[in-house]
Scaffold this motif. Structure first.
Motif, PDB file in Angstrom:
ATOM      1  N   SER A 327      94.508  63.456  51.179  1.00 51.52           N
ATOM      2  CA  SER A 327      93.973  64.873  50.633  1.00 51.52           C
ATOM      3  C   SER A 327      93.989  65.872  51.830  1.00 51.52           C
ATOM      4  O   SER A 327      93.947  67.103  51.519  1.00 51.52           O
ATOM      5  CB  SER A 327      92.617  64.600  50.318  1.00 51.52           C
ATOM      6  N   ARG A 328      93.898  65.481  53.326  1.00 55.29           N
ATOM      7  CA  ARG A 328      93.929  66.303  54.188  1.00 55.29           C
ATOM      8  C   ARG A 328      94.872  65.614  55.213  1.00 55.29           C
ATOM      9  O   ARG A 328      95.014  64.437  55.390  1.00 55.29           O
ATOM     10  CB  ARG A 328      92.560  66.552  54.764  1.00 55.29           C
ATOM     11  N   SER A 329      95.233  66.686  56.140  1.00 53.82           N
ATOM     12  CA  SER A 329      96.174  66.099  57.191  1.00 53.82           C
ATOM     13  C   SER A 329      96.381  67.208  58.367  1.00 53.82           C
ATOM     14  O   SER A 329      96.147  68.447  58.044  1.00 53.82           O
ATOM     15  CB  SER A 329      97.663  65.692  57.061  1.00 53.82           C
ATOM     16  N   ALA A 330      96.719  66.947  59.586  1.00 53.24           N
ATOM     17  CA  ALA A 330      96.628  68.004  60.606  1.00 53.24           C
ATOM     18  C   ALA A 330      98.255  68.605  60.369  1.00 53.24           C
ATOM     19  O   ALA A 330      99.164  68.017  59.877  1.00 53.24           O
ATOM     20  CB  ALA A 330      96.773  67.367  61.894  1.00 53.24           C
ATOM     21  N   THR A 331      98.611  69.607  60.620  1.00 54.33           N
ATOM     22  CA  THR A 331      99.958  70.349  60.745  1.00 54.33           C
ATOM     23  C   THR A 331     100.744  69.760  61.923  1.00 54.33           C
ATOM     24  O   THR A 331     100.210  69.632  62.919  1.00 54.33           O
ATOM     25  CB  THR A 331      99.893  71.712  60.924  1.00 54.33           C
ATOM     26  N   PRO A 332     101.892  69.482  61.502  1.00 52.79           N
ATOM     27  CA  PRO A 332     102.993  68.851  62.582  1.00 52.79           C
ATOM     28  C   PRO A 332     102.846  69.824  63.841  1.00 52.79           C
ATOM     29  O   PRO A 332     102.835  71.070  63.798  1.00 52.79           O
ATOM     30  CB  PRO A 332     104.001  68.681  62.039  1.00 52.79           C
ATOM     31  N   ALA A 333     102.750  69.123  65.027  1.00 47.24           N
ATOM     32  CA  ALA A 333     103.054  69.894  66.405  1.00 47.24           C
ATOM     33  C   ALA A 333     104.572  70.638  66.451  1.00 47.24           C
ATOM     34  O   ALA A 333     104.418  71.652  66.993  1.00 47.24           O
ATOM     35  CB  ALA A 333     102.885  68.966  67.480  1.00 47.24           C
ATOM     36  N   GLN A 385     110.661  66.855  50.645  1.00 47.54           N
ATOM     37  CA  GLN A 385     109.579  67.732  50.125  1.00 47.54           C
ATOM     38  C   GLN A 385     108.431  66.616  49.461  1.00 47.54           C
ATOM     39  O   GLN A 385     107.603  67.051  48.913  1.00 47.54           O
ATOM     40  CB  GLN A 385     110.041  68.215  48.816  1.00 47.54           C
ATOM     41  N   GLY A 386     108.534  65.350  49.584  1.00 48.08           N
ATOM     42  CA  GLY A 386     107.553  64.455  49.369  1.00 48.08           C
ATOM     43  C   GLY A 386     107.733  64.016  47.880  1.00 48.08           C
ATOM     44  O   GLY A 386     106.503  63.606  47.377  1.00 48.08           O
ATOM     45  N   PHE A 387     108.465  64.434  47.260  1.00 47.80           N
ATOM     46  CA  PHE A 387     108.758  63.972  45.559  1.00 47.80           C
ATOM     47  C   PHE A 387     108.901  62.736  45.599  1.00 47.80           C
ATOM     48  O   PHE A 387     108.382  62.033  44.652  1.00 47.80           O
ATOM     49  CB  PHE A 387     109.812  65.082  45.187  1.00 47.80           C
ATOM     50  N   LEU A 405     101.676  63.269  55.269  1.00 50.55           N
ATOM     51  CA  LEU A 405     101.073  64.790  55.235  1.00 50.55           C
ATOM     52  C   LEU A 405     100.460  65.189  54.086  1.00 50.55           C
ATOM     53  O   LEU A 405     100.870  64.633  52.932  1.00 50.55           O
ATOM     54  CB  LEU A 405     102.228  65.674  55.464  1.00 50.55           C
ATOM     55  N   SER A 406      99.316  66.080  53.858  1.00 50.88           N
ATOM     56  CA  SER A 406      99.037  66.586  52.867  1.00 50.88           C
ATOM     57  C   SER A 406      99.624  67.338  52.020  1.00 50.88           C
ATOM     58  O   SER A 406     100.681  68.064  52.695  1.00 50.88           O
ATOM     59  CB  SER A 406      97.396  67.161  53.053  1.00 50.88           C
ATOM     60  N   ASP A 407      99.496  67.571  50.722  1.00 53.69           N
ATOM     61  CA  ASP A 407     100.132  68.530  49.840  1.00 53.69           C
ATOM     62  C   ASP A 407     100.197  69.638  50.359  1.00 53.69           C
ATOM     63  O   ASP A 407     101.228  70.706  50.321  1.00 53.69           O
ATOM     64  CB  ASP A 407      99.703  68.329  48.320  1.00 53.69           C
ATOM     65  N   GLU A 408      99.032  70.176  50.765  1.00 56.94           N
ATOM     66  CA  GLU A 408      98.906  71.660  51.307  1.00 56.94           C
ATOM     67  C   GLU A 408      99.689  71.831  52.388  1.00 56.94           C
ATOM     68  O   GLU A 408     100.542  72.897  52.483  1.00 56.94           O
ATOM     69  CB  GLU A 408      97.310  71.724  51.510  1.00 56.94           C
ATOM     70  N   VAL A 409      99.538  71.034  53.519  1.00 55.53           N
ATOM     71  CA  VAL A 409     100.463  71.265  54.529  1.00 55.53           C
ATOM     72  C   VAL A 409     101.824  71.165  54.397  1.00 55.53           C
ATOM     73  O   VAL A 409     102.719  71.983  54.768  1.00 55.53           O
ATOM     74  CB  VAL A 409      99.879  70.300  55.671  1.00 55.53           C
ATOM     75  N   LEU A 410     102.360  70.446  53.466  1.00 53.82           N
ATOM     76  CA  LEU A 410     103.573  70.174  53.135  1.00 53.82           C
ATOM     77  C   LEU A 410     104.317  71.272  52.631  1.00 53.82           C
ATOM     78  O   LEU A 410     105.500  71.762  52.948  1.00 53.82           O
ATOM     79  CB  LEU A 410     103.887  68.831  52.272  1.00 53.82           C
ATOM     80  N   ARG A 411     103.400  71.946  51.523  1.00 49.06           N
ATOM     81  CA  ARG A 411     104.156  72.846  50.702  1.00 49.06           C
ATOM     82  C   ARG A 411     103.956  74.370  51.693  1.00 49.06           C
ATOM     83  O   ARG A 411     104.898  75.297  51.727  1.00 49.06           O
ATOM     84  CB  ARG A 411     103.084  73.426  49.610  1.00 49.06           C
ATOM     85  N   GLN A 412     102.968  74.344  52.749  1.00 47.36           N
ATOM     86  CA  GLN A 412     103.022  75.389  53.629  1.00 47.36           C
ATOM     87  C   GLN A 412     104.091  75.440  54.491  1.00 47.36           C
ATOM     88  O   GLN A 412     104.502  76.548  55.289  1.00 47.36           O
ATOM     89  CB  GLN A 412     101.664  75.509  54.278  1.00 47.36           C
ATOM     90  N   SER A 413     104.642  74.222  54.865  1.00 47.00           N
ATOM     91  CA  SER A 413     105.745  73.877  56.078  1.00 47.00           C
ATOM     92  C   SER A 413     107.129  74.125  55.234  1.00 47.00           C
ATOM     93  O   SER A 413     108.208  74.275  56.143  1.00 47.00           O
ATOM     94  CB  SER A 413     105.366  72.698  56.603  1.00 47.00           C
ATOM     95  N   ILE A 414     107.320  73.840  54.031  1.00 48.83           N
ATOM     96  CA  ILE A 414     108.803  74.266  53.520  1.00 48.83           C
ATOM     97  C   ILE A 414     108.851  75.172  52.555  1.00 48.83           C
ATOM     98  O   ILE A 414     107.913  75.502  51.631  1.00 48.83           O
ATOM     99  CB  ILE A 414     109.059  72.770  52.859  1.00 48.83           C
ATOM    100  N   SER A 415     109.991  76.133  52.621  1.00 51.74           N
ATOM    101  CA  SER A 415     110.227  77.004  51.525  1.00 51.74           C
ATOM    102  C   SER A 415     111.838  76.566  51.026  1.00 51.74           C
ATOM    103  O   SER A 415     112.629  76.023  51.899  1.00 51.74           O
ATOM    104  CB  SER A 415     110.317  78.333  52.096  1.00 51.74           C
ATOM    105  N   VAL A 416     111.796  76.751  49.757  1.00 52.58           N
ATOM    106  CA  VAL A 416     113.261  76.383  49.067  1.00 52.58           C
ATOM    107  C   VAL A 416     114.032  77.396  48.464  1.00 52.58           C
ATOM    108  O   VAL A 416     113.192  78.211  47.551  1.00 52.58           O
ATOM    109  CB  VAL A 416     112.910  75.124  48.069  1.00 52.58           C
ATOM    110  N   VAL A 417     115.177  77.664  48.818  1.00 54.17           N
ATOM    111  CA  VAL A 417     116.036  78.310  47.953  1.00 54.17           C
ATOM    112  C   VAL A 417     117.162  77.643  47.280  1.00 54.17           C
ATOM    113  O   VAL A 417     117.822  77.050  48.000  1.00 54.17           O
ATOM    114  CB  VAL A 417     116.743  79.630  48.984  1.00 54.17           C
ATOM    115  N   GLY A 418     117.179  77.534  46.111  1.00 58.07           N
ATOM    116  CA  GLY A 418     118.105  76.829  45.218  1.00 58.07           C
ATOM    117  C   GLY A 418     119.077  77.740  44.324  1.00 58.07           C
ATOM    118  O   GLY A 418     118.888  78.900  44.115  1.00 58.07           O
ATOM    119  N   GLN A 419     119.874  76.925  43.565  1.00 53.33           N
ATOM    120  CA  GLN A 419     120.532  77.675  42.890  1.00 53.33           C
ATOM    121  C   GLN A 419     119.844  78.081  41.416  1.00 53.33           C
ATOM    122  O   GLN A 419     120.304  78.736  40.733  1.00 53.33           O
ATOM    123  CB  GLN A 419     121.756  76.779  42.439  1.00 53.33           C
ATOM    124  N   LYS A 420     118.743  77.322  41.257  1.00 57.67           N
ATOM    125  CA  LYS A 420     118.005  77.712  40.104  1.00 57.67           C
ATOM    126  C   LYS A 420     116.542  78.339  40.695  1.00 57.67           C
ATOM    127  O   LYS A 420     115.811  77.566  41.087  1.00 57.67           O
ATOM    128  CB  LYS A 420     117.612  76.673  39.199  1.00 57.67           C
TER     129      LYS A 420
END
Length: 547
Positions: A327-333, A385-387, A405-420
């Motif tokens: 549910s919680r985690s620190a942001t990676p260094a 992405q932790g899927f 990593l928490s879901d919140e930290v993971l989503r804030q750390s990654i952006s995705v640009v895909g074909q869809k």
């Protein structure tokens, strides 16, 4: 029944409101029975008083009749208000609760379900649960309480009439509804399943209309949808007939009860054991008591649908996520990416997709993943992405495993640009603010400019308020792709995943997208999956995966 008990547990915060609704239902039933019985007694007493058989104090029973009429109307209004309010509150919370259970399941555990089926559970099945309290639970409990109260009063006047009415209420309010529920169980399950199938088939027809037209399969899909609809109508018709038959049997039981009570009371009246006005009162009470259970046969006809809807909802909600993030985690260094001897398969019986794969992407660098379809490129993106979780080894962001990593930290750390690019049927502004809810228009225009889309959006008559249509249908493929890039600029995520970012674009759009991506990936850790040559200009290094 476990699913219905689970539903009751979710309704616990509104148990007092639900109990109040049941209490008001009891007041309505009892006031109606009392009103009819008292009215019968009053009319009979007036007739007897008119021929001098008795003396009658007029004002008290007349006032009681008026008071009961007002009470019945007022209680009915409050009962409808309270019971519907409790039902709608429960459904609104249940829908949010179900969505919260679905979110950790996506995409890994939802791959085995069709989109239309998931949507049917989220909408149609939850809507079907309004039957549980409003049409089944509340009427059943109110009917039981009212029946006991009525029988107690009847027993005080005439034990024989109470026994007759008790048998009638048992037959009309218990046996007939249970038989109806048993007879409609199969059709109820069929109705729920067919609704889901129709939802899925409709989704396939609408979303795949272009492909169906090319394949000449629109007519076949339409016939399939029509066949499902006919089956649904047949199942619903069967339920309606059984429910109506149950209601008729309950009404017949009420009439038989009244007839038996009439014979008993007339005999008692001839013997002088009971007054004539009391005979009329008791007959009217027996007649009116059927209201306590009159709605139960039709209500229990819907029990099969309700139980199957609850089963479908809770069976999906109780699935275990493929990865349970803290549910919680620190942001990676730091934000370099490391695969350390990663082995991955999607199921124990399926072949290995990745076998002891190891590589590292330094922070700020771009690695291109190349290889044939099925080599595991998309699997790598899913692991980051932790899927999914790997069977062996570790996937790390900095020095932290992704699973830590928490879901919140993971989503804030990654952006995705895909074909869809998924775009909601809303404005361009709303679609951009998915990643930056507090962004002002100036920030949105800056992101669009970085994505090489600002001038085209300014050319739209409504600018940022332009509706993109269902799945972005009003935009070109290149424009939709660049909105995805603008989202990535707004997210400021230090890791960028590019999944076939130029797939399906013409040369002009490919050039604009690559120009925007060059700016996006500067200083960010990037993984690029592509089958094309042009995007490779973004990469600092390449990794070729063997199929």
């Amino acid at each position: 029944m476990n699913d219905l008990r689970h539903l009751l547990a979710l309704a616990r915060p509104w148990r007092l409101r639900m109990a109040l609704g049941i209490a008001l239902s009891v007041v309505v039933i009892l006031s109606n029975v009392t009103l009819l019985a008292l009215s019968g007694w009053f009319i009979a007493s007036m007739a007897l008083a008119g021929v001098g058989a008795l003396t009658l104090e007029f004002f008290t029973p007349a006032a009681a009749i008026r008071g009961l009429a007002v009470l019945r109307t007022f209680a009915r209004y409050l009962e409808r208000l309270v019971t519907h309010d409790a039902t709608l509150r429960l459904l609104s919370v249940l829908r949010v609760w179900f969505y919260q259970r679905l979110e950790p399941l996506a995409p890994a555990r939802l791959q085995g379900f069709r989109d239309g089926d998931v949507l049917a559970r989220l909408r149609t099945d939850i809507d079907s649960l309004d039957n549980f309290y409003l049409r089944i639970l509340a009427p059943a409990i109110a009917g039981m309480i009212s029946s006991i109260a009525i029988l107690c009063v009847l027993f005080w006047f005439s034990p024989g009439v109470a026994v007759i009415d008790g048998v009638m209420l048992l037959l009309a309010g218990v046996i007939v509804p249970l038989v109806v529920a048993s007879r409609t169980r199969a059709s109820g399950h069929a109705v729920t399943g067919l609704r889901a199938s129709i939802q899925a088939a409709s989704t396939d027809l609408i979303r795949g209309l272009g492909e169906l037209q090319v394949a000449g399969a629109v007519a076949r899909q339409s016939r399939h949808l029509s066949l499902l609809s006919q089956k649904l109508i047949a199942a619903q018709r069967q339920q309606a007939w059984i429910g109506a038959s149950g209601s008729a049997l309950s009404a017949l039981a009420g009439q038989l009860g009244m007839f038996c009570a009439f014979i008993l009371l007339v005999s008692a009246g001839h013997a002088g054991a009971i007054a004539g006005n009391d005979i009329v009162m008791l007959l009217f009470a027996v007649l009116a008591s059927t209201e306590a259970v009159a709605a139960l046969p039709t209500a229990f006809a819907a029990l099969g649908v309700t139980r199957e809807a609850a089963r479908r909802i809770f069976s999906m909600a109780e699935l275990t996520p493929a990865v349970v993030l803290p549910s919680r985690s620190a942001t990676p260094a730091s934000f370099d990416l490391t695969f350390a001897a990663v082995t991955m398969r999607y199921a124990p019986e399926q072949p290995v997709v990745l076998d002891s794969l190891s590589f590292r992407v330094a922070q700020g660098q771009c690695l291109a993943l190349l290889g044939p379809s099925g080599a595991g490129k998309t699997t790598i993106l899913n692991l980051i992405q932790g899927f999914w979780d790997c069977d062996q080894g570790d996937v790390l962001i900095g020095d932290t495993p992704v699973r830590a990593l928490s879901d919140e930290v993971l989503r804030q750390s990654i952006s995705v640009v895909g074909q869809k690019t998924y775009l909601f049927n809303a404005s361009i502004r709303d679609n951009l603010r998915l990643v930056a809810p507090d962004a002002d228009d100036g920030t949105l225009w800056q992101a669009l400019s970085q994505a090489a889309l600002a001038e085209e959006v300014r050319a739209f008559p409504q600018g940022l308020d332009t509706l993109v249509g269902e799945l972005g249908a009003r935009l070109s493929g290149g424009q939709a792709r660049r909105i995805s890039i603008a989202r990535a600029f707004l997210s400021h995520a230090p890791i960028v995943l590019l999944d076939e970012p130029t797939e399906g674009l013409d040369a002009a759009n490919t050039e604009m997208v690559l120009k925007a991506l060059k700016e996006l990936v500067k200083g960010k850790t990037t993984l690029l999956v592509t089958h094309q040559i042009q995007p490779l200009i973004l990469a600092d290094s390449r990794l070729v995966l063997e199929g």
